[in-house]
Motif scaffolding. Sequence first.
Motif, PDB file in Angstrom:
ATOM      1  N   ASP A   1      16.836  26.407  27.218  1.00 13.40           N
ATOM      2  CA  ASP A   1      18.366  26.937  27.471  1.00 13.40           C
ATOM      3  C   ASP A   1      18.534  27.146  28.391  1.00 13.40           C
ATOM      4  OD1 ASP A   1      18.014  28.310  24.134  1.00 13.40           O
ATOM      5  OD2 ASP A   1      17.117  29.743  25.127  1.00 13.40           O
TER       6      ASP A   1
ATOM      7  N   MET B   1      25.006  20.842  22.663  1.00 15.27           N
ATOM      8  CA  MET B   1      23.758  21.551  22.732  1.00 15.27           C
ATOM      9  C   MET B   1      24.094  23.176  22.775  1.00 15.27           C
ATOM     10  SD  MET B   1      22.424  19.738  26.300  1.00 15.27           S
ATOM     11  CE  MET B   1      24.148  19.662  27.292  1.00 15.27           C
ATOM     12  N   PHE B   2      25.753  23.660  23.478  1.00 20.03           N
ATOM     13  CA  PHE B   2      26.143  25.114  23.441  1.00 20.03           C
ATOM     14  C   PHE B   2      25.771  25.794  22.024  1.00 20.03           C
ATOM     15  CE2 PHE B   2      29.170  28.695  23.901  1.00 20.03           C
ATOM     16  CZ  PHE B   2      28.635  28.648  25.383  1.00 20.03           C
TER      17      PHE B   2
ATOM     18  N   MET C   1      19.474  23.879  30.044  1.00 18.19           N
ATOM     19  CA  MET C   1      20.640  23.008  28.475  1.00 18.19           C
ATOM     20  C   MET C   1      22.004  23.813  29.419  1.00 18.19           C
ATOM     21  SD  MET C   1      19.632  22.187  24.564  1.00 18.19           S
ATOM     22  CE  MET C   1      18.794  23.977  24.568  1.00 18.19           C
ATOM     23  N   PHE C   2      21.433  24.745  29.117  1.00 14.70           N
ATOM     24  CA  PHE C   2      22.595  25.294  29.860  1.00 14.70           C
ATOM     25  C   PHE C   2      23.096  25.227  31.234  1.00 14.70           C
ATOM     26  CE2 PHE C   2      25.437  29.495  31.095  1.00 14.70           C
ATOM     27  CZ  PHE C   2      26.323  29.471  29.965  1.00 14.70           C
TER      28      PHE C   2
ATOM     29  N   ILE D   1      25.337  21.532  30.788  1.00 15.15           N
ATOM     30  CA  ILE D   1      25.986  22.084  30.201  1.00 15.15           C
ATOM     31  C   ILE D   1      27.515  22.335  31.189  1.00 15.15           C
ATOM     32  CG2 ILE D   1      28.182  22.973  28.196  1.00 15.15           C
ATOM     33  CD1 ILE D   1      25.817  23.297  26.604  1.00 15.15           C
TER      34      ILE D   1
ATOM     35  N   LYS E   1      17.742  36.866  20.136  1.00 13.26           N
ATOM     36  CA  LYS E   1      17.065  35.814  20.936  1.00 13.26           C
ATOM     37  C   LYS E   1      16.677  35.489  21.722  1.00 13.26           C
ATOM     38  CE  LYS E   1      18.770  31.552  22.814  1.00 13.26           C
ATOM     39  NZ  LYS E   1      17.904  30.443  22.057  1.00 13.26           N
TER      40      LYS E   1
ATOM     41  N   LEU F   1      25.365  32.775  29.244  1.00 12.40           N
ATOM     42  CA  LEU F   1      24.489  32.562  28.078  1.00 12.40           C
ATOM     43  C   LEU F   1      24.324  33.789  27.249  1.00 12.40           C
ATOM     44  CD1 LEU F   1      21.263  30.619  28.980  1.00 12.40           C
ATOM     45  CD2 LEU F   1      21.669  31.621  27.154  1.00 12.40           C
TER      46      LEU F   1
ATOM     47  N   GLU G   1      23.010  24.691  20.089  1.00  8.93           N
ATOM     48  CA  GLU G   1      21.662  25.041  19.822  1.00  8.93           C
ATOM     49  C   GLU G   1      21.737  26.541  20.876  1.00  8.93           C
ATOM     50  OE1 GLU G   1      17.545  22.570  21.108  1.00  8.93           O
ATOM     51  OE2 GLU G   1      19.287  21.306  20.683  1.00  8.93           O
ATOM     52  N   ILE G   2      21.640  26.325  21.712  1.00 10.67           N
ATOM     53  CA  ILE G   2      21.863  27.413  22.728  1.00 10.67           C
ATOM     54  C   ILE G   2      21.736  28.970  21.880  1.00 10.67           C
ATOM     55  CG2 ILE G   2      21.954  28.507  25.072  1.00 10.67           C
ATOM     56  CD1 ILE G   2      22.316  25.184  26.398  1.00 10.67           C
TER      57      ILE G   2
ATOM     58  N   LEU H   1      26.315  35.078  23.208  1.00  7.80           N
ATOM     59  CA  LEU H   1      25.497  35.082  21.952  1.00  7.80           C
ATOM     60  C   LEU H   1      26.602  36.100  20.885  1.00  7.80           C
ATOM     61  CD1 LEU H   1      21.992  36.259  23.025  1.00  7.80           C
ATOM     62  CD2 LEU H   1      22.871  34.168  22.151  1.00  7.80           C
TER      63      LEU H   1
END
Lengths: 145, 145
Positions: B28, A31-32, B31-32, B35, B22, B63, A34-35, B67
């Motif tokens: 996102d 998942m990380f 999901m973050f 996790i 992005k 998040l 994917e993000i 990147l």
Amino acid sequence: MEKSAGKTINELSIGDTVSHKKVITARDIEMFGEITGDYNPAHFDEEYASKTMFKKRISHGMLVGSLFSKLLGMNLPGPGSIYISQTLRFRRPVYFGDEIKAVVTIKEINTEKNRVILECIAYNQNNEKVVIGEAELMPPTKGGK
Amino acid sequence: MEKSAGKTINELSIGDTVSHKKVITARDIEMFGEITGDYNPAHFDEEYASKTMFKKRISHGMLVGSLFSKLLGMNLPGPGSIYISQTLRFRRPVYFGDEIKAVVTIKEINTEKNRVILECIAYNQNNEKVVIGEAELMPPTKGGK
């Protein structure tokens, strides 16, 4: 006092601490990836990883560092805080299945500027420090907003 | 040269730069949260967020900071690098739907210690700096491992 309110600066003391345990799973890494788009083979390719100094696939360091964000944003100071900065030092690899204990502890309080500095340490199940750093936040004012 | 090999220190120059764009989505953030366990209402509760200084739900700062990890691990120096440290300063909120451009640029090279320091800047679609920081890495040696 509204729901979800964090602690104001006058409710905080040096040495206040909270912690959170989490086992890092393959699903977390997926998942990380994917993000963030981070599909570095060190995290995704077992054969590649077997030839690196770490021998096995490892977690994204920033995933482990993000556990501090949870503690800071939800617990200490908690909701309503403004996240100013974060430093992270990646000291050891974190492997799939490792149980990480993230700990944040208040080390400085500046009431005049409404700022707190917290020490951040993530340990693995062998009590080794895997990620260390410092965070600076503005705790919430009146009612946690 | 093996597949997935990053650049060794002799292949790097000050000013080398890579970037990645992005759009931050609600998925996102979800999901973050899953996790990291970070379900801070600033990210998840629209009504709560409407009463904060940011007025709307915002992204987790970590998040956006992650990147940089993608660019460092996959592009510059790329696979085989060892991530030593990362600093992050959260300068502005990032909203759902914002298009973030993360940029990393080499600013220091220490050949003797095999270390590089990269400037990290994330911009939003209005060209405002939302997250800034620095990363230190050891580039890969021989063959990118």
